[in-house]
Scaffold this motif. Structure first.
Motif, PDB file in Angstrom:
ATOM      1  N   ARG A 261       0.838  -1.201   0.000  1.00  0.00           N
ATOM      2  CA  ARG A 261       0.000   0.000   0.000  1.00  0.00           C
ATOM      3  C   ARG A 261       0.876   1.255   0.000  1.00  0.00           C
ATOM      4  NH1 ARG A 261      -2.513  -3.714   2.718  1.00  0.00           N
ATOM      5  NH2 ARG A 261      -4.745  -3.971   2.661  1.00  0.00           N
ATOM      6  N   GLY A 262       0.307   2.329  -0.526  1.00  0.00           N
ATOM      7  CA  GLY A 262       0.891   3.655  -0.389  1.00  0.00           C
ATOM      8  C   GLY A 262       2.314   3.792  -0.886  1.00  0.00           C
ATOM      9  N   LYS A 263       3.089   4.554  -0.115  1.00  0.00           N
ATOM     10  CA  LYS A 263       4.478   4.827  -0.469  1.00  0.00           C
ATOM     11  C   LYS A 263       5.309   3.564  -0.250  1.00  0.00           C
ATOM     12  CE  LYS A 263       6.359   8.359   1.661  1.00  0.00           C
ATOM     13  NZ  LYS A 263       7.209   9.270   2.474  1.00  0.00           N
ATOM     14  N   VAL A 264       5.961   3.105  -1.335  1.00  0.00           N
ATOM     15  CA  VAL A 264       6.731   1.861  -1.299  1.00  0.00           C
ATOM     16  C   VAL A 264       8.225   2.171  -1.284  1.00  0.00           C
ATOM     17  CG1 VAL A 264       7.275  -0.270  -2.549  1.00  0.00           C
ATOM     18  CG2 VAL A 264       4.921   0.593  -2.518  1.00  0.00           C
ATOM     19  N   LEU A 265       8.942   1.490  -0.397  1.00  0.00           N
ATOM     20  CA  LEU A 265      10.392   1.567  -0.341  1.00  0.00           C
ATOM     21  C   LEU A 265      10.926   0.157  -0.583  1.00  0.00           C
ATOM     22  CD1 LEU A 265      12.611   3.486   2.113  1.00  0.00           C
ATOM     23  CD2 LEU A 265      13.087   1.085   1.664  1.00  0.00           C
ATOM     24  N   ILE A 266      11.812   0.028  -1.555  1.00  0.00           N
ATOM     25  CA  ILE A 266      12.430  -1.264  -1.861  1.00  0.00           C
ATOM     26  C   ILE A 266      13.895  -1.189  -1.471  1.00  0.00           C
ATOM     27  CG2 ILE A 266      12.973  -2.956  -3.645  1.00  0.00           C
ATOM     28  CD1 ILE A 266      10.530  -1.896  -5.203  1.00  0.00           C
ATOM     29  N   ALA A 267      14.302  -2.106  -0.600  1.00  0.00           N
ATOM     30  CA  ALA A 267      15.680  -2.150  -0.110  1.00  0.00           C
ATOM     31  C   ALA A 267      16.329  -3.453  -0.589  1.00  0.00           C
ATOM     32  CB  ALA A 267      15.713  -2.061   1.409  1.00  0.00           C
ATOM     33  N   GLY A 268      17.349  -3.322  -1.413  1.00  0.00           N
ATOM     34  CA  GLY A 268      18.081  -4.492  -1.893  1.00  0.00           C
ATOM     35  C   GLY A 268      19.252  -4.791  -0.982  1.00  0.00           C
ATOM     36  N   ILE A 269      19.434  -6.067  -0.666  1.00  0.00           N
ATOM     37  CA  ILE A 269      20.520  -6.494   0.215  1.00  0.00           C
ATOM     38  C   ILE A 269      21.392  -7.487  -0.544  1.00  0.00           C
ATOM     39  CG2 ILE A 269      21.118  -7.623   2.395  1.00  0.00           C
ATOM     40  CD1 ILE A 269      18.309  -6.868   3.381  1.00  0.00           C
ATOM     41  N   GLY A 270      22.704  -7.382  -0.360  1.00  0.00           N
ATOM     42  CA  GLY A 270      23.593  -8.368  -0.948  1.00  0.00           C
ATOM     43  C   GLY A 270      25.003  -7.864  -1.116  1.00  0.00           C
ATOM     44  N   ASN A 271      25.928  -8.798  -1.052  1.00  0.00           N
ATOM     45  CA  ASN A 271      27.345  -8.483  -1.219  1.00  0.00           C
ATOM     46  C   ASN A 271      27.711  -8.648  -2.697  1.00  0.00           C
ATOM     47  OD1 ASN A 271      30.177  -8.584  -1.351  1.00  0.00           O
ATOM     48  ND2 ASN A 271      30.328  -9.373   0.716  1.00  0.00           N
ATOM     49  N   PRO A 272      28.100  -7.565  -3.363  1.00  0.00           N
ATOM     50  CA  PRO A 272      28.392  -7.641  -4.798  1.00  0.00           C
ATOM     51  C   PRO A 272      29.610  -8.491  -5.134  1.00  0.00           C
ATOM     52  CG  PRO A 272      28.977  -5.487  -3.925  1.00  0.00           C
ATOM     53  CD  PRO A 272      28.276  -6.222  -2.822  1.00  0.00           C
TER      54      PRO A 272
END
Length: 155
Positions: free
Chosen positions: A11-22
């Motif tokens: 819902r509403g304002k979406v924040l996507i946080a990607g996690i990982g060691n490149p």
């Protein structure tokens, strides 16, 4: 959680946080997806946490999102490239990938400071060895997820 339930929780304002060691093969998948999404115009807030989401907790809280979606590689005893749509409670039985962050503690703290929901997209890695590239299976999944997010969540 089923895909429809996952989508119904956004819902509403979406924040996507990607996690990982490149530097650790498939462990990079969450960061990879967020970097790919950042090349597009989007309504979502995108944060590449790399392997240290705890360093971005305050930034996430300051944005006061209605929905936070973490994307990360998880060892789930599934086929490489498999995807799971998860809630915080689901993390009890899943081993977080090669980084040492306790994602569950990060999520608990975020949830204590925002009113929004926190969801997780987990991807089964094939190879998280140091210095290896992402596997073809996980890279294919990353592309599918990127397109899914574009068309169903962040258009």
């Amino acid at each position: 959680m089923e895909l429809n339930e996952f989508l119904n929780n956004i819902r509403g304002k979406v924040l996507i946080a990607g996690i990982g060691n490149p530097l650790r093969g498939d462990d990079a998948v969450g960061s990879y997806i967020v970097k790919e999404l950042s090349n597009r115009k989007t309504n979502a807030i995108l944060i590449d946490c790399e392997e240290q989401p705890e360093r971005f907790i305050e930034k996430i809280i300051q944005k006061q999102p209605d929905t936070v979606i973490f994307i990360d590689a998880f060892h789930m005893q599934q086929e490489p490239g498999s995807v799971a749509f998860l809630k915080e409670e689901d993390l009890q039985n899943i081993k977080i990938s090669s980084h040492q962050t306790n994602l569950k503690m990060c999520i608990k703290y975020i949830k204590s400071r925002i009113k929004g929901k926190v969801l997780i997209i987990g991807i089964q890695p094939e190879n998280t060895n140091f210095g290896k590239p992402m596997s073809e299976k996980v890279l294919n999944t990353a592309e599918i997820l990127k397109n899914f997010l574009i068309h169903h969540i962040i258009q």
